[in-house]
Structure formats: C-alpha cells, structure tokens
Motif scaffolding. Structure first.
Motif, PDB file in Angstrom:
ATOM      1  N   GLY A 164       0.814  -1.197   0.000  1.00  0.00           N
ATOM      2  CA  GLY A 164       0.000   0.000   0.000  1.00  0.00           C
ATOM      3  C   GLY A 164       0.854   1.256   0.000  1.00  0.00           C
ATOM      4  N   ILE A 165       0.202   2.387   0.157  1.00  0.00           N
ATOM      5  CA  ILE A 165       0.893   3.676   0.186  1.00  0.00           C
ATOM      6  C   ILE A 165       1.021   4.118   1.641  1.00  0.00           C
ATOM      7  CG2 ILE A 165       0.815   6.083  -0.583  1.00  0.00           C
ATOM      8  CD1 ILE A 165      -0.872   5.172  -2.940  1.00  0.00           C
ATOM      9  N   TYR A 166       2.234   4.431   2.055  1.00  0.00           N
ATOM     10  CA  TYR A 166       2.443   4.813   3.442  1.00  0.00           C
ATOM     11  C   TYR A 166       3.650   5.726   3.559  1.00  0.00           C
ATOM     12  CZ  TYR A 166       6.051   1.145   3.346  1.00  0.00           C
ATOM     13  OH  TYR A 166       7.151   0.376   3.032  1.00  0.00           O
ATOM     14  N   ILE A 167       3.783   6.335   4.746  1.00  0.00           N
ATOM     15  CA  ILE A 167       4.981   7.084   5.103  1.00  0.00           C
ATOM     16  C   ILE A 167       5.517   6.503   6.404  1.00  0.00           C
ATOM     17  CG2 ILE A 167       4.263   9.201   3.937  1.00  0.00           C
ATOM     18  CD1 ILE A 167       3.388  10.315   6.595  1.00  0.00           C
ATOM     19  N   LEU A 168       6.774   6.792   6.710  1.00  0.00           N
ATOM     20  CA  LEU A 168       7.428   6.259   7.902  1.00  0.00           C
ATOM     21  C   LEU A 168       7.502   7.346   8.961  1.00  0.00           C
ATOM     22  CD1 LEU A 168      10.241   4.314   6.054  1.00  0.00           C
ATOM     23  CD2 LEU A 168       8.336   3.291   7.303  1.00  0.00           C
ATOM     24  N   LYS A 169       7.074   7.004  10.159  1.00  0.00           N
ATOM     25  CA  LYS A 169       7.025   7.939  11.272  1.00  0.00           C
ATOM     26  C   LYS A 169       7.974   7.482  12.366  1.00  0.00           C
ATOM     27  CE  LYS A 169       3.725   9.617  14.747  1.00  0.00           C
ATOM     28  NZ  LYS A 169       2.316   9.524  15.210  1.00  0.00           N
ATOM     29  N   ASP A 170       8.629   8.436  13.000  1.00  0.00           N
ATOM     30  CA  ASP A 170       9.532   8.144  14.104  1.00  0.00           C
ATOM     31  C   ASP A 170       8.733   8.139  15.408  1.00  0.00           C
ATOM     32  OD1 ASP A 170      11.415   8.005  16.070  1.00  0.00           O
ATOM     33  OD2 ASP A 170      12.698   9.610  15.292  1.00  0.00           O
ATOM     34  N   GLU A 171       8.597   6.944  16.001  1.00  0.00           N
ATOM     35  CA  GLU A 171       7.932   6.798  17.288  1.00  0.00           C
ATOM     36  C   GLU A 171       8.942   6.253  18.289  1.00  0.00           C
ATOM     37  OE1 GLU A 171       4.458   4.410  16.947  1.00  0.00           O
ATOM     38  OE2 GLU A 171       3.241   5.990  16.020  1.00  0.00           O
ATOM     39  N   ASN A 172       9.428   7.133  19.168  1.00  0.00           N
ATOM     40  CA  ASN A 172      10.430   6.748  20.167  1.00  0.00           C
ATOM     41  C   ASN A 172      11.655   6.117  19.502  1.00  0.00           C
ATOM     42  OD1 ASN A 172       8.738   7.597  22.311  1.00  0.00           O
ATOM     43  ND2 ASN A 172       7.641   5.620  22.241  1.00  0.00           N
ATOM     44  N   HIS A 173      12.096   6.768  18.414  1.00  0.00           N
ATOM     45  CA  HIS A 173      13.283   6.348  17.669  1.00  0.00           C
ATOM     46  C   HIS A 173      13.108   4.977  17.020  1.00  0.00           C
ATOM     47  CE1 HIS A 173      15.251   9.847  19.270  1.00  0.00           C
ATOM     48  NE2 HIS A 173      15.022   9.445  20.527  1.00  0.00           N
ATOM     49  N   HIS A 200      -0.629  14.090  12.696  1.00  0.00           N
ATOM     50  CA  HIS A 200      -0.840  15.211  13.604  1.00  0.00           C
ATOM     51  C   HIS A 200       0.324  16.179  13.480  1.00  0.00           C
ATOM     52  CE1 HIS A 200      -2.785  11.610  15.332  1.00  0.00           C
ATOM     53  NE2 HIS A 200      -3.781  12.444  15.629  1.00  0.00           N
ATOM     54  N   ASN A 201       0.059  17.443  13.797  1.00  0.00           N
ATOM     55  CA  ASN A 201       1.127  18.432  13.820  1.00  0.00           C
ATOM     56  C   ASN A 201       2.220  17.999  14.793  1.00  0.00           C
ATOM     57  OD1 ASN A 201       0.373  20.462  11.977  1.00  0.00           O
ATOM     58  ND2 ASN A 201      -1.131  21.268  13.411  1.00  0.00           N
ATOM     59  N   GLY A 202       3.450  18.127  14.355  1.00  0.00           N
ATOM     60  CA  GLY A 202       4.582  17.774  15.205  1.00  0.00           C
ATOM     61  C   GLY A 202       5.089  16.364  15.013  1.00  0.00           C
ATOM     62  N   ASP A 203       4.402  15.526  14.233  1.00  0.00           N
ATOM     63  CA  ASP A 203       4.920  14.177  13.964  1.00  0.00           C
ATOM     64  C   ASP A 203       6.261  14.263  13.262  1.00  0.00           C
ATOM     65  OD1 ASP A 203       2.716  13.048  15.113  1.00  0.00           O
ATOM     66  OD2 ASP A 203       1.704  12.538  13.227  1.00  0.00           O
ATOM     67  N   VAL A 204       7.161  13.333  13.600  1.00  0.00           N
ATOM     68  CA  VAL A 204       8.485  13.274  12.976  1.00  0.00           C
ATOM     69  C   VAL A 204       8.414  12.251  11.843  1.00  0.00           C
ATOM     70  CG1 VAL A 204      10.938  12.832  13.312  1.00  0.00           C
ATOM     71  CG2 VAL A 204       9.595  13.915  15.135  1.00  0.00           C
ATOM     72  N   ILE A 205       8.627  12.699  10.625  1.00  0.00           N
ATOM     73  CA  ILE A 205       8.460  11.871   9.434  1.00  0.00           C
ATOM     74  C   ILE A 205       9.809  11.686   8.750  1.00  0.00           C
ATOM     75  CG2 ILE A 205       7.220  11.595   7.255  1.00  0.00           C
ATOM     76  CD1 ILE A 205       5.429  11.600   9.734  1.00  0.00           C
ATOM     77  N   VAL A 206      10.052  10.480   8.249  1.00  0.00           N
ATOM     78  CA  VAL A 206      11.280  10.176   7.514  1.00  0.00           C
ATOM     79  C   VAL A 206      11.226  10.865   6.159  1.00  0.00           C
ATOM     80  CG1 VAL A 206      12.683   8.346   6.480  1.00  0.00           C
ATOM     81  CG2 VAL A 206      11.597   7.991   8.712  1.00  0.00           C
ATOM     82  N   THR A 207      12.273  11.605   5.820  1.00  0.00           N
ATOM     83  CA  THR A 207      12.296  12.363   4.564  1.00  0.00           C
ATOM     84  C   THR A 207      12.431  11.451   3.354  1.00  0.00           C
ATOM     85  OG1 THR A 207      13.342  14.189   5.745  1.00  0.00           O
ATOM     86  CG2 THR A 207      13.433  14.253   3.344  1.00  0.00           C
ATOM     87  N   ILE A 210      13.382   0.016   5.103  1.00  0.00           N
ATOM     88  CA  ILE A 210      13.192   0.364   6.504  1.00  0.00           C
ATOM     89  C   ILE A 210      11.946  -0.348   7.003  1.00  0.00           C
ATOM     90  CG2 ILE A 210      12.824   2.242   8.144  1.00  0.00           C
ATOM     91  CD1 ILE A 210      14.178   4.120   6.220  1.00  0.00           C
ATOM     92  N   ARG A 211      12.150  -1.264   7.962  1.00  0.00           N
ATOM     93  CA  ARG A 211      11.062  -2.074   8.481  1.00  0.00           C
ATOM     94  C   ARG A 211      10.483  -1.461   9.757  1.00  0.00           C
ATOM     95  NH1 ARG A 211       9.722  -5.096   4.206  1.00  0.00           N
ATOM     96  NH2 ARG A 211      11.570  -6.087   3.273  1.00  0.00           N
ATOM     97  N   VAL A 212       9.254  -1.888  10.065  1.00  0.00           N
ATOM     98  CA  VAL A 212       8.628  -1.435  11.293  1.00  0.00           C
ATOM     99  C   VAL A 212       9.479  -1.901  12.477  1.00  0.00           C
ATOM    100  CG1 VAL A 212       6.596  -1.621  12.773  1.00  0.00           C
ATOM    101  CG2 VAL A 212       6.330  -1.425  10.298  1.00  0.00           C
ATOM    102  N   GLY A 213       9.804  -0.983  13.371  1.00  0.00           N
ATOM    103  CA  GLY A 213      10.612  -1.305  14.544  1.00  0.00           C
ATOM    104  C   GLY A 213      12.084  -1.044  14.373  1.00  0.00           C
ATOM    105  N   ASP A 214      12.530  -0.758  13.122  1.00  0.00           N
ATOM    106  CA  ASP A 214      13.944  -0.434  12.921  1.00  0.00           C
ATOM    107  C   ASP A 214      14.278   0.846  13.679  1.00  0.00           C
ATOM    108  OD1 ASP A 214      14.174  -2.609  11.350  1.00  0.00           O
ATOM    109  OD2 ASP A 214      14.413  -1.547   9.447  1.00  0.00           O
ATOM    110  N   ALA A 215      15.518   0.851  14.213  1.00  0.00           N
ATOM    111  CA  ALA A 215      15.962   2.020  14.969  1.00  0.00           C
ATOM    112  C   ALA A 215      16.212   3.177  14.014  1.00  0.00           C
ATOM    113  CB  ALA A 215      17.240   1.688  15.746  1.00  0.00           C
ATOM    114  N   ILE A 216      15.812   4.382  14.456  1.00  0.00           N
ATOM    115  CA  ILE A 216      16.026   5.604  13.655  1.00  0.00           C
ATOM    116  C   ILE A 216      16.887   6.557  14.464  1.00  0.00           C
ATOM    117  CG2 ILE A 216      14.895   7.617  12.648  1.00  0.00           C
ATOM    118  CD1 ILE A 216      12.488   5.935  12.070  1.00  0.00           C
ATOM    119  N   SER A 217      18.021   6.923  13.869  1.00  0.00           N
ATOM    120  CA  SER A 217      18.908   7.894  14.492  1.00  0.00           C
ATOM    121  C   SER A 217      18.915   9.160  13.661  1.00  0.00           C
ATOM    122  CB  SER A 217      20.354   7.330  14.597  1.00  0.00           C
ATOM    123  OG  SER A 217      21.235   8.298  15.123  1.00  0.00           O
ATOM    124  N   GLN A 218      18.558  10.275  14.290  1.00  0.00           N
ATOM    125  CA  GLN A 218      18.449  11.527  13.557  1.00  0.00           C
ATOM    126  C   GLN A 218      19.762  12.283  13.571  1.00  0.00           C
ATOM    127  OE1 GLN A 218      14.976  13.671  14.858  1.00  0.00           O
ATOM    128  NE2 GLN A 218      13.903  11.771  15.350  1.00  0.00           N
TER     129      GLN A 218
END
Length: 365
Positions: free
Chosen positions: A311-320, A344-351, A357-365
């Motif tokens: 499907g169509i989706y975007i990746l969001k940073d939830e607690n890294h 929602h306003n303020g969500d951190v989205i992967v550019t 990138i799988r669900v649960g993968d660690a994200i370091s900004q």
C-alpha cells in the motif's frame, strides 16, 4: 637443519595468530556498527496551504453542430452552399426535386375541391329543407334528419381531404433544405443530380454538416479526486498546438454533476468566444485548472511516500523506532504531495522513505 625447521614453525604460528586477531577485530567492528543505528533524515510535520494547478487535455467542439439529411426520396436540383460557406439561420442551402410528389399534391388538391363541392351541395339541400320545414306539414322530421346527417358526413370528408392536402403540402416543403442556425458548412457529401432520401444510397452520409464556430465549447473530464475544485463561473486557461505561445481563456458553464462510469470523471464544459476563428472545432487543448489552497492539510516531500505492494504509506519516528502510517495522496506540486491519514502536527516523518526500513527499525536523527 633442526634449527631451520623450528624457525619455520615459529613463523607460521605467528601468521596464524595475526589472522585470528584480525578476524576478531572485524567481528567486533561489525557488532559495533549493528549496535549503532544509521543516520536517517527526518522533518517535523506541519499543516500547510498548498496552491497548485491541474494540467489535462481537453477538446474544442462546435457550440452547435447538426447533420442535415433529406426527408423524402428526391434528386438534388440546386446547391446554394459549399464547404466553408458562412450561412445565416433560415438561409436556403439546397433545393430537391421529386416529380411524384408534385403528382401527389395535385391529386390531393383535386380531391379537396371535389369534396368541397359535395359538401356545399349537401349543405344547400339541408338549408332548403330546414327553411321549408318551418311551414307545418311540408317536410317530415325524418327527411330533415337524413339531410343533416348527410351534410355532417360530407363535412367530415371535407376536413379529411384538407388534412391530406396539408400533409402533402408539408412534405413538399422538405424539398428545400435550410440552415437551422447561423454557422459554417463544414462538410458537403452530394452533387447536383444525386439521389438522396431516407432510404437508398443517398442516405449513407448527411447532405451538409453545419457548425457554429464563432462560439465553441471546451470539454474536459475532471478526475474524481478534483471534482470539488471547479464550479460554474470559474476561469481556466489553455493552449493549442497550432498556437503554442498564445494563452486562451474559457469560462466554466456546465458541469454534468455525475461521474462517467468508464472514466470515473466528471464532464465539464466551458464556453469559448471565437469571433476571430483562431480556434477550430476538433482541436486538442492543454488545459490548466487552478486548484485553490485548502487550509489544514498535511504536505510532505514526494520522496517521503512509499508506494509498495503493501500500500501507500509514510514512515514515522515513534520513540526512535520506525512506524508505518497508511496515507492517501492528494494534489502534487513542485515535488510536494498532500497526504491524508492518521497524522498530527509535530509528527516526525522520515524524509527519504524506502521499503528497506522495516517497522521497529531504529532511527537515528
């Protein structure tokens, strides 16, 4: 000799020890790399107003167009117009000839005159009997009733003869082909002496095709996603291939109010003044429809959207940690896309979204 062998063994053992130590160092580096998450670019999601325009093909058609056929079987007697002739409403375009129609008209006229004479005779007879019957005992009531019935019957026959004569006369009017509205003759498919009519070879093509070209219609099909952006009175711009540097305007006049079942799009018609005849019916236009900004929509870079088999989706940073947010796409403009979903306003989205990138993968900004 024993000293040489011993030295060789000592040297070989050293090489083996270095190899083991090097392998251990590489494993430690790999473990450290795995423990350290890769740096991924993100951005803070905010609501924006997005102005854009929709470019799509359209077709120019005549405001009015009609194919003219012959009503009766006949032959072309005269031609008063040709391709490119500009005509006025009611102007004579062609006369036809049907000899048998003249004979039918003469016969109908003869029957009408004969029936008029019969009716006049029966009416005179009834009038005389009626006047005589005023003297008591001269005319019986039965004779007067018979005379009245005969007069009424002859009157009915007279009316039928009049109707038949009028019908044949109306058909004879079809021997003149006139323009139903002002316009230009865009096609002519007959010549002098040709047989035309509702049956036979002459009816295969229309005698003339008449178009109103000083006033055109621009027709487009708006996709379902954008149907709410256009309304009657809006102005759009368009270009045509023959004049790519010239920008034309049109005003929205008619919206179908329903979606085409095959295209899933709404038919929209715009009026285009064409007094100078720069535009021709049948031209394909490149139409630009301005889409006004909608407040309160989320806009992301096109690169942030992942369009996959899931499907169509975007990746969001939830607690890294990476999380998928299913979205629907809206308008696109300058590399940005409207998205709709649980955002929602303020969500951190992967550019730079990617399937790797799988669900649960660690994200370091």
């Amino acid at each position: 000799m024993k000293t040489t062998v011993k030295s060789y063994q000592t040297l070989l053992g050293g090489f083996i020890l270095l190899a083991v130590l090097g392998s251990c160092g590489q494993e430690e580096k790999k473990a450290a790399a795995a423990a350290t998450p890769a740096t991924i670019k993100t951005f803070i999601l905010q609501q924006e107003e997005m102005k854009s325009s929709l470019k799509m093909p359209g077709e120019l058609i005549a405001y009015q167009q009609v194919d003219l056929y012959a009503k009766v079987s006949s032959f072309v007697k005269t031609l008063k117009a040709d391709i490119g002739t500009e005509v006025r409403q009611g102007q004579l375009l062609m006369t036809l000839e049907a000899p048998e129609l003249g004979s039918q008209l003469a016969a109908a006229e003869s029957r009408l005159k004969s029936q008029e004479a019969i009716y006049m005779a029966s009416k005179s007879n009834y009038d005389r009997l009626l006047e005589t019957s005023k003297t008591p005992g001269t005319i019986s009531k039965n004779d007067l009733d018979q005379a009245s019935a005969k007069m009424n019957s002859d009157n009915a026959q007279l009316n039928a003869a009049r109707a038949a004569y009028k019908e044949v006369g109306s058909i004879s009017n079809y021997l003149e082909i006139r323009a139903p509205f002002s316009g230009i003759i865009s096609a002519r498919n007959v010549n002098l002496g040709a047989f035309v009519g509702p049956t036979g070879k002459g009816s295969e093509f229309p005698l003339f095709t008449l178009q109103e070209q000083k006033h055109l219609r621009l027709v487009i099909s708006i996709p379902e996603l954008y149907t709410g952006y256009l309304k009657a009175g809006d102005t759009v711009t368009f270009t045509v291939q023959s004049k790519p540097a010239q920008l034309f305007t049109a005003t929205v006049k008619r919206l179908s109010g329903a979606l085409d079942l095959r295209l899933r799009a709404e038919r929209v018609e715009m009026d285009v003044p064409n007094l100078d005849k720069q535009l021709l019916p049948g031209m394909i236009a490149e139409v630009s429809v301005a889409l006004p900004a909608n407040a309160g929509t989320f806009v992301v870079p096109k690169s942030a959207i992942v369009d996959s088999a899931e499907g169509i989706y975007i990746l969001k940073d939830e607690n890294h940690k990476a999380a998928k947010i299913t979205v629907k796409k809206g308008r696109e403009n300058d590399g940005k896309v409207e998205v709709f979903g649980d955002l929602h306003n303020g969500d951190v989205i992967v550019t730079e979204g990617m399937e790797e990138i799988r669900v649960g993968d660690a994200i370091s900004q």
